[in-house]
Every structure is written in structure tokens, then in C-alpha cells.
Scaffold this motif. Structure first.
Motif, mmCIF file in Angstrom:
data_model
loop_
_atom_site.group_PDB
_atom_site.id
_atom_site.type_symbol
_atom_site.label_atom_id
_atom_site.label_comp_id
_atom_site.label_asym_id
_atom_site.label_seq_id
_atom_site.Cartn_x
_atom_site.Cartn_y
_atom_site.Cartn_z
ATOM 1 N N PRO A 48 0.800 -1.236 0.000
ATOM 2 C CA PRO A 48 0.000 0.000 0.000
ATOM 3 C C PRO A 48 0.831 1.284 0.000
ATOM 4 C CG PRO A 48 -1.010 -1.601 1.449
ATOM 5 C CD PRO A 48 0.313 -2.195 1.008
ATOM 6 N N LYS A 52 0.866 4.194 -2.859
ATOM 7 C CA LYS A 52 0.644 5.614 -2.546
ATOM 8 C C LYS A 52 1.742 6.480 -3.141
ATOM 9 C CE LYS A 52 -1.971 5.157 1.728
ATOM 10 N NZ LYS A 52 -2.000 5.421 3.164
ATOM 11 N N SER A 64 -6.435 7.003 -2.930
ATOM 12 C CA SER A 64 -7.519 6.405 -3.712
ATOM 13 C C SER A 64 -7.767 4.938 -3.386
ATOM 14 C CB SER A 64 -7.209 6.515 -5.206
ATOM 15 O OG SER A 64 -7.083 7.852 -5.586
ATOM 16 N N PHE A 65 -6.770 4.263 -2.850
ATOM 17 C CA PHE A 65 -6.899 2.824 -2.638
ATOM 18 C C PHE A 65 -6.828 2.428 -1.160
ATOM 19 C CE2 PHE A 65 -5.769 3.489 -6.960
ATOM 20 C CZ PHE A 65 -6.629 2.625 -7.630
ATOM 21 N N SER A 66 -7.148 3.363 -0.286
ATOM 22 C CA SER A 66 -7.122 3.082 1.150
ATOM 23 C C SER A 66 -8.021 1.900 1.507
ATOM 24 C CB SER A 66 -7.544 4.306 1.947
ATOM 25 O OG SER A 66 -6.642 5.361 1.735
ATOM 26 N N ARG A 67 -9.159 1.807 0.836
ATOM 27 C CA ARG A 67 -10.105 0.724 1.145
ATOM 28 C C ARG A 67 -9.565 -0.651 0.754
ATOM 29 N NH1 ARG A 67 -12.025 3.370 -3.391
ATOM 30 N NH2 ARG A 67 -12.473 2.078 -5.199
ATOM 31 N N TYR A 68 -8.525 -0.686 -0.084
ATOM 32 C CA TYR A 68 -7.949 -1.951 -0.537
ATOM 33 C C TYR A 68 -6.664 -2.323 0.194
ATOM 34 C CZ TYR A 68 -11.008 -1.651 -4.663
ATOM 35 O OH TYR A 68 -12.083 -1.585 -5.507
ATOM 36 N N GLU A 69 -6.236 -1.522 1.162
ATOM 37 C CA GLU A 69 -4.932 -1.748 1.788
ATOM 38 C C GLU A 69 -4.778 -3.152 2.357
ATOM 39 O OE1 GLU A 69 -3.558 1.306 4.439
ATOM 40 O OE2 GLU A 69 -3.728 2.849 2.890
ATOM 41 N N ILE A 72 -4.472 -5.645 -0.551
ATOM 42 C CA ILE A 72 -3.169 -5.557 -1.220
ATOM 43 C C ILE A 72 -2.109 -6.252 -0.372
ATOM 44 C CG2 ILE A 72 -1.332 -3.973 -1.940
ATOM 45 C CD1 ILE A 72 -3.604 -1.962 -2.687
ATOM 46 N N ILE A 106 -8.802 -4.395 -7.908
ATOM 47 C CA ILE A 106 -7.813 -3.337 -7.725
ATOM 48 C C ILE A 106 -7.312 -2.838 -9.084
ATOM 49 C CG2 ILE A 106 -5.502 -2.793 -6.825
ATOM 50 C CD1 ILE A 106 -6.192 -4.823 -4.528
ATOM 51 N N ALA A 109 -9.912 -0.711 -10.614
ATOM 52 C CA ALA A 109 -9.988 0.592 -9.934
ATOM 53 C C ALA A 109 -8.855 1.511 -10.401
ATOM 54 C CB ALA A 109 -9.938 0.398 -8.416
ATOM 55 N N ILE A 110 -7.673 0.946 -10.636
ATOM 56 C CA ILE A 110 -6.547 1.738 -11.148
ATOM 57 C C ILE A 110 -6.863 2.223 -12.566
ATOM 58 C CG2 ILE A 110 -4.131 1.617 -11.921
ATOM 59 C CD1 ILE A 110 -3.640 -0.246 -9.484
#
Length: 131
Positions: A48, A52, A64-69, A72, A106, A109-110
Motif C-alpha cells: 500500500p 501511494k 484512492s486505494f485506502s479501502r484496498y490496503e 493488497i 484493484i 480501480a486503477i
């Protein structure tokens, strides 16, 4: 350095530096930016924090990807455990499918983040900046 010899007066000198900076900034903002491939460095594992850093370096919202930490981290840890021989039996089919879906989500989302940045032309200079 400022295009011409600066005036002796201290206040005028400051003003001339500011003018030069603003003129140079306009020129800089008009230039096409080329981001070399070496800028995108996953540091071997796309954790993560690394994601970032990459998003930040590309001018995209880094959170943007905090919910996927957690997802990941799980994908990276599972991959490392298998590749380094700590998890020799691999993973069961259900876990594989879940991790594969997570990875696909993920990646999608990217793609959406990049597409949205292109659609909104976020790579262009911002005309709302006031000095």
C-alpha cells in the motif's frame, strides 16, 4: 540568473525575482511532461505505501486505494510466502479465487482512476491557481 542584471534596490530586486519566477512558471507549465518508466518503481512488492508513492509521483490522489490496503497486503504476503517457500502447499481454490478477484478489482480501480484523470484532463495545468 534572472535574465538580466537585477536592480540594486532590495524591494525591486525581490520584485524582479518574483516576475522572473512567474514568467518561467508560465513557460514550464506549457511544456509537455514525459515521465520515464524508471519513475514507476514498485520496490519489488507493490505494498500500500508503495502504491501511494507511485500515485503521488504521477499526480494522482494517493489515498484512492485506502479501502484496498488490507487486500493488497494479503495478496503481497501470500505471493511472498509461496515464492519464498514458507507456504509450500500453496493455497486452496477458494482463497485463490478470492485473491484473483481482489487483484482484478484493484486493477480495474486503477484503470478507472487513470481513465477518469485523462477524461477530466487533470494532466493539464490548473488555471484556478492564483499567485
Amino acid at each position: 540568473m534572472f535574465g538580466q542584471k537585477p536592480p540594486e534596490d532590495r524591494k525591486l530586486f525581490k520584485l524582479s525575482k518574483r516576475k522572473y519566477l512567474l514568467d518561467a512558471l508560465e513557460d514550464f507549465l506549457e511544456q509537455i511532461m514525459i515521465i520515464p518508466d524508471k519513475v514507476v518503481n514498485t520496490e519489488s512488492n507493490l505494498r500500500p505505501l508503495v502504491l501511494k508513492k507511485l500515485l503521488y509521483s504521477l499526480g494522482l490522489p494517493e489515498n484512492s486505494f485506502s479501502r484496498y490496503e488490507a487486500n493488497i497486503t494479503e495478496v503481497v504476503n501470500t505471493r511472498n510466502a509461496i515464492s519464498h517457500g514458507q507456504q509450500k502447499d500453496g493455497i486452496d481454490g477458494c482463497t485463490f479465487e478470492r485473491l484473483e478477484k481482489t487483484t482484478r478489482d484493484i486493477n480495474n480501480a486503477i484503470i478507472i482512476l487513470i481513465y477518469d484523470a485523462l477524461r477530466k484532463k487533470l494532466y493539464l495545468k490548473d488555471h484556478s491557481v492564483v499567485f
